[in-house]
Design a protein around this motif. Structure first.
Motif, short mmCIF file in Angstrom:
data_model
loop_
_atom_site.label_atom_id
_atom_site.label_comp_id
_atom_site.label_asym_id
_atom_site.label_seq_id
_atom_site.Cartn_x
_atom_site.Cartn_y
_atom_site.Cartn_z
N GLU A 162 32.70 4.88 28.78
CA GLU A 162 32.02 6.08 29.30
C GLU A 162 32.76 6.61 30.52
O GLU A 162 32.95 7.80 30.68
CB GLU A 162 30.60 5.71 29.72
CG GLU A 162 29.65 5.53 28.58
CD GLU A 162 28.84 6.77 28.30
OE1 GLU A 162 29.25 7.51 27.39
OE2 GLU A 162 27.83 7.00 28.98
N GLN A 163 33.12 5.68 31.40
CA GLN A 163 33.76 6.07 32.64
C GLN A 163 35.14 6.67 32.35
O GLN A 163 35.62 7.52 33.08
CB GLN A 163 33.89 4.84 33.55
CG GLN A 163 33.95 5.15 35.03
CD GLN A 163 32.69 5.82 35.55
OE1 GLN A 163 31.59 5.35 35.36
NE2 GLN A 163 32.84 6.94 36.22
N ILE A 164 35.76 6.21 31.24
CA ILE A 164 37.06 6.76 30.84
C ILE A 164 36.85 8.14 30.19
O ILE A 164 37.57 9.09 30.48
CB ILE A 164 37.74 5.84 29.79
CG1 ILE A 164 38.06 4.48 30.39
CG2 ILE A 164 38.97 6.49 29.19
CD1 ILE A 164 39.31 4.44 31.20
N ASN A 165 35.83 8.24 29.33
CA ASN A 165 35.61 9.49 28.60
C ASN A 165 35.19 10.64 29.49
O ASN A 165 35.32 11.80 29.12
CB ASN A 165 34.54 9.28 27.52
CG ASN A 165 35.08 8.47 26.36
OD1 ASN A 165 36.29 8.32 26.21
ND2 ASN A 165 34.18 7.95 25.54
N VAL A 166 34.68 10.33 30.68
CA VAL A 166 34.24 11.39 31.57
C VAL A 166 35.41 11.86 32.46
O VAL A 166 35.27 12.81 33.23
CB VAL A 166 33.00 10.92 32.39
CG1 VAL A 166 33.41 10.10 33.58
CG2 VAL A 166 32.13 12.08 32.76
N THR A 167 36.56 11.21 32.32
CA THR A 167 37.74 11.67 33.06
C THR A 167 38.53 12.64 32.16
O THR A 167 38.34 12.65 30.94
CB THR A 167 38.70 10.51 33.41
OG1 THR A 167 39.27 10.01 32.20
CG2 THR A 167 37.97 9.38 34.12
N SER A 216 29.84 0.66 35.06
CA SER A 216 30.96 0.74 34.13
C SER A 216 32.33 0.80 34.80
O SER A 216 33.22 1.46 34.31
CB SER A 216 30.76 1.89 33.16
OG SER A 216 30.39 3.05 33.84
N LYS A 243 35.62 18.09 33.07
CA LYS A 243 35.84 16.70 33.48
C LYS A 243 36.74 16.59 34.71
O LYS A 243 36.66 15.62 35.45
CB LYS A 243 36.40 15.90 32.31
CG LYS A 243 35.30 15.59 31.30
CD LYS A 243 35.82 15.00 30.02
CE LYS A 243 34.65 14.86 29.03
NZ LYS A 243 35.07 14.36 27.72
N LEU A 250 30.00 14.54 27.67
CA LEU A 250 30.03 13.31 26.87
C LEU A 250 29.26 13.49 25.58
O LEU A 250 29.40 12.71 24.65
CB LEU A 250 29.42 12.15 27.66
CG LEU A 250 30.24 11.58 28.80
CD1 LEU A 250 29.43 10.57 29.60
CD2 LEU A 250 31.51 10.94 28.29
N PHE A 259 41.21 4.33 38.56
CA PHE A 259 40.50 5.58 38.34
C PHE A 259 41.12 6.72 39.14
O PHE A 259 41.22 7.85 38.65
CB PHE A 259 39.01 5.41 38.63
CG PHE A 259 38.30 4.70 37.51
CD1 PHE A 259 38.07 5.35 36.31
CD2 PHE A 259 37.92 3.38 37.64
CE1 PHE A 259 37.45 4.70 35.25
CE2 PHE A 259 37.29 2.71 36.59
CZ PHE A 259 37.06 3.38 35.40
N TYR A 294 42.80 10.23 37.49
CA TYR A 294 42.48 11.60 37.92
C TYR A 294 43.70 12.30 38.52
O TYR A 294 43.59 13.40 39.04
CB TYR A 294 41.34 11.58 38.94
CG TYR A 294 39.98 11.49 38.29
CD1 TYR A 294 39.45 12.58 37.61
CD2 TYR A 294 39.21 10.34 38.37
CE1 TYR A 294 38.20 12.52 37.02
CE2 TYR A 294 37.96 10.25 37.77
CZ TYR A 294 37.47 11.35 37.10
OH TYR A 294 36.23 11.29 36.51
N THR A 297 32.44 0.56 29.68
CA THR A 297 33.48 1.12 30.54
C THR A 297 34.12 2.36 29.91
O THR A 297 34.69 3.18 30.62
CB THR A 297 34.58 0.08 30.80
OG1 THR A 297 34.93 -0.53 29.57
CG2 THR A 297 34.09 -0.99 31.76
#
Lengths: 372, 248
Positions: free
Chosen positions: A211-216, B90, B79, B56, B104, B108, A209
């Motif tokens: 990854e999903q945080i790091n891409v924000t 994920s 990003k 990433l 999420f 954002y 999970t």
């Protein structure tokens, strides 16, 4: 700021949904605080004593009954000779052998002196050392009594003697619980805080999970704060529960300033949580994090001054314990809870703890990588 | 659909892990609003390339811009402009459908009003009304994937990166999934997608095929078929990937 709100909502929901962990966090400290201090104290009792009495005189019997009446020893049995008693030490059935030689009474009265022989099983160092010391003291007291009987006290004592009268400040009865309970509470707080935070980010790494945080576009310090605050709150709950147990079960309540105690705990929690997070930024699996944390926990606890005093450690060990945040916590807790210290007294410790939490958290944020 | 504006541009982008060159000097452009299929065998370097474009992973050499931002200097700006759906599911399994959307969306920077309207609309679109308060863990895989996709485009990104979004999903759900992709594309979102299904490759405007870290072919599905003298994308893929040295 809004980001942190969303992070906190998420973390708290996850914590409250994980019932097993939640119960463990709440129940474990209470149970441990009730059980451990009662079991773990420094007093040695039930020392198994074997006696080889070759004199069989009124004096030797009197000596033996004085020893058994002290309450520290359990008479394992009588043996005709020391050779027959030795195997018992080898089999761990006996901790001490006391040999009273033939002619004990006669020599004591006639010659004015007599030697006794004690054999100590030193496998368990503490038990042996203390047992030997207890026995020596009892025999000395007995000797005093015998002397009184035979040498009538005169106005002017023939031999000058120094007698020591001591009083124990802050814990007059030398109650071990007063000493142990704050220490165990300190350890519990360290364990709960350290492990929870160390495992948390790594868990997100493991399940992916993160990854999903790091891409924000989330900021690193927001993310770390979002992880710290929930465990900081839990740490406070654990500490408060612990204080209540100490008060209700052991009758220990703070002699010093309650607010000062909490302020120190707040800073300490940030330090130890930061340490956990730091470990989680260096590891990839919960297993790694667990083992590394365990290593440091052992050092923190055994070199924290709870079981052995830091002052009597070798120089290099003292240096290490200066880098151990737990040693400051144990010191401050004892200062405030037992000694009644206030703000001014703990100020230097507070300063060091602020430094710890600043460095550890700064390091954790610096080392947390959104990009690899 | 294709306005000619470039949203992704790479030049000799390379990623090396020790001696192993995972991505070898790839150069391509992706235009605004298109569905760009990024094909390749397992281990060809697709995910590594995609992770570099998402900020990433730092490239070993080469250059790339995504949504006009440099991937070395401005990864955080990138990003803001992208959505990402990783190969491994994920979202948070111990949060409900609604809580995941809220979380999420909130990260954002959507405000409460937006969050409410958007999450309601999204749940309705996915037909998950009755499951809004179900833990994500309990959803079937196909629904999870659709949810993950919807969450990745919740903040209206310029580009969305999808890494094998339909892996392990049944044909009916795959079809529904592609309906979602088309909807996103028609809203002006550029879609960058990897897949192993050649029927899905036919749905893309343009595709590239990666073999052993390099791009071996790039064009519309029709162009590639003509170029290689094949009737199906299956044939095209087989002809190119057959020469791969890497063990998958």
């Amino acid at each position: 700021m809004k980001t942190i709100k969303f992070l906190l909502q998420k973390e708290f929901k996850q914590i409250f949904r994980n019932k097993a962990i939640l119960v463990l966090i709440m129940v474990m400290p209470i149970v441990q605080l009730i059980i451990l201090p009662l079991a773990a104290d420094y007093e040695v009792k039930n020392i198994n004593l074997s006696v080889v009495d070759q004199d069989h005189s009124p004096y030797s019997r009197q000596l033996i009954s004085t020893i058994t009446a002290s309450g520290y020893f359990r008479l394992q049995g009588y043996h005709p000779s020391i050779q027959e008693a030795y195997p018992l030490i080898e089999q761990d059935k006996s901790d001490l052998i006391l040999e009273i030689p033939q002619g004990f009474e006669r020599n004591l009265i006639r010659e004015g002196k007599q030697q006794l022989y004690i054999a100590v099983n030193a496998i368990n160092g503490t038990k042996a050392g203390l047992g030997g010391a207890y026995l020596t003291r009892i025999i000395r007291d007995y000797n005093q009594d015998v002397r009184m009987e035979w040498i009538p006290p005169t106005r002017f004592q023939a031999s000058p003697a120094i007698e020591i009268v001591s009083s124990n400040r802050f814990n007059p009865l030398l109650n071990y619980q007063f000493f142990m309970v704050p220490g165990i509470l300190a350890i519990l707080l360290t364990m709960v805080g350290g492990f929870l935070s160390a495992l948390n980010i790594v868990k997100e790494k493991e399940i992916g999970t993160i990854e999903q945080i790091n891409v924000t576009p989330i900021k690193k310090h927001h993310f770390i704060l979002g992880k710290l605050i929930p465990f900081w709150v839990l740490g406070n709950v654990v500490f408060t529960l612990g204080l209540l147990v100490s008060w209700l079960v052991y009758g220990i309540f703070l002699q010093g300033n309650l607010l000062a105690m909490y302020c120190f705990i707040w800073v300490f929690l940030f330090a130890i949580l930061g340490f956990g997070l730091l470990i989680s930024t260096y590891t990839d699996t919960q297993q790694q994090a667990m083992f590394i944390m365990f290593f440091f926990m052992m050092v923190f606890i055994l070199m924290g001054g709870l079981f052995t005093t830091i002052e009597s450690m070798p120089g290099w060990a003292k240096m290490i314990s200066r880098l151990n945040p737990v040693s400051y916590l144990i010191t401050v807790m004892r200062m405030i809870i037992l000694k009644g210290s206030g703000w001014i007294d703990i100020l230097p410790h507070m300063g060091i703890m602020l430094l710890f939490s600043g460095i550890l958290n700064g390091w954790a944020i610096w080392n947390y990588r959104k990009t690899s | 659909m294709n306005s000619g504006e470039t949203v992704i541009k790479t030049a000799n982008l390379t990623k090396q892990f020790g001696d192993f060159v995972a991505v070898n000097q790839i150069s391509f452009e992706v235009y605004k609003g298109e569905i760009f299929g990024f094909l390749g065998a397992n281990g060809a370097g697709k995910t590594t390339a995609m992770r570099m474009l998402c900020g990433l992973s730092i490239p070993s050499s080469g250059n790339a811009t995504v949504a006009g931002f440099d991937i070395y200097r401005q990864p955080e700006q990138i990003k803001r402009q992208i959505g990402y759906m990783s190969q491994k599911f994920s979202l948070y399994e111990d949060l409900t459908v609604k809580e995941n959307i809220h979380f999420f969306g909130g990260i954002y920077g959507l405000d409460n009003q937006e969050l409410k309207t958007k999450s309601d609309a999204l749940i309705a679109q996915l037909g998950l009304q009755s499951e809004a308060k179900t833990l994500v863990r309990e959803l079937p895989l196909g629904w999870k994937q659709k949810l993950a996709f919807s969450v990745s485009v919740l903040h209206k990104p310029k580009i969305v990166f999808l890494d094998e979004p339909t892996g392990g999903v049944d044909p009916v759900t795959r079809r529904q999934f592609w309906t979602l992709i088309y909807e996103a594309a028609s809203n002006g979102i550029t879609v960058f997608v990897t897949t192993h299904y050649m029927d899905e490759a036919e749905y893309c405007n343009r595709v590239s095929i990666m073999v052993d870290g390099s791009i071996e072919a790039l064009g519309t599905p029709q162009e590639l078929k003509t170029q290689l003298n094949e009737t199906t994308m299956d044939g095209v893929f087989y002809q190119l990937a057959r020469g791969a040295k890497r063990e998958a």
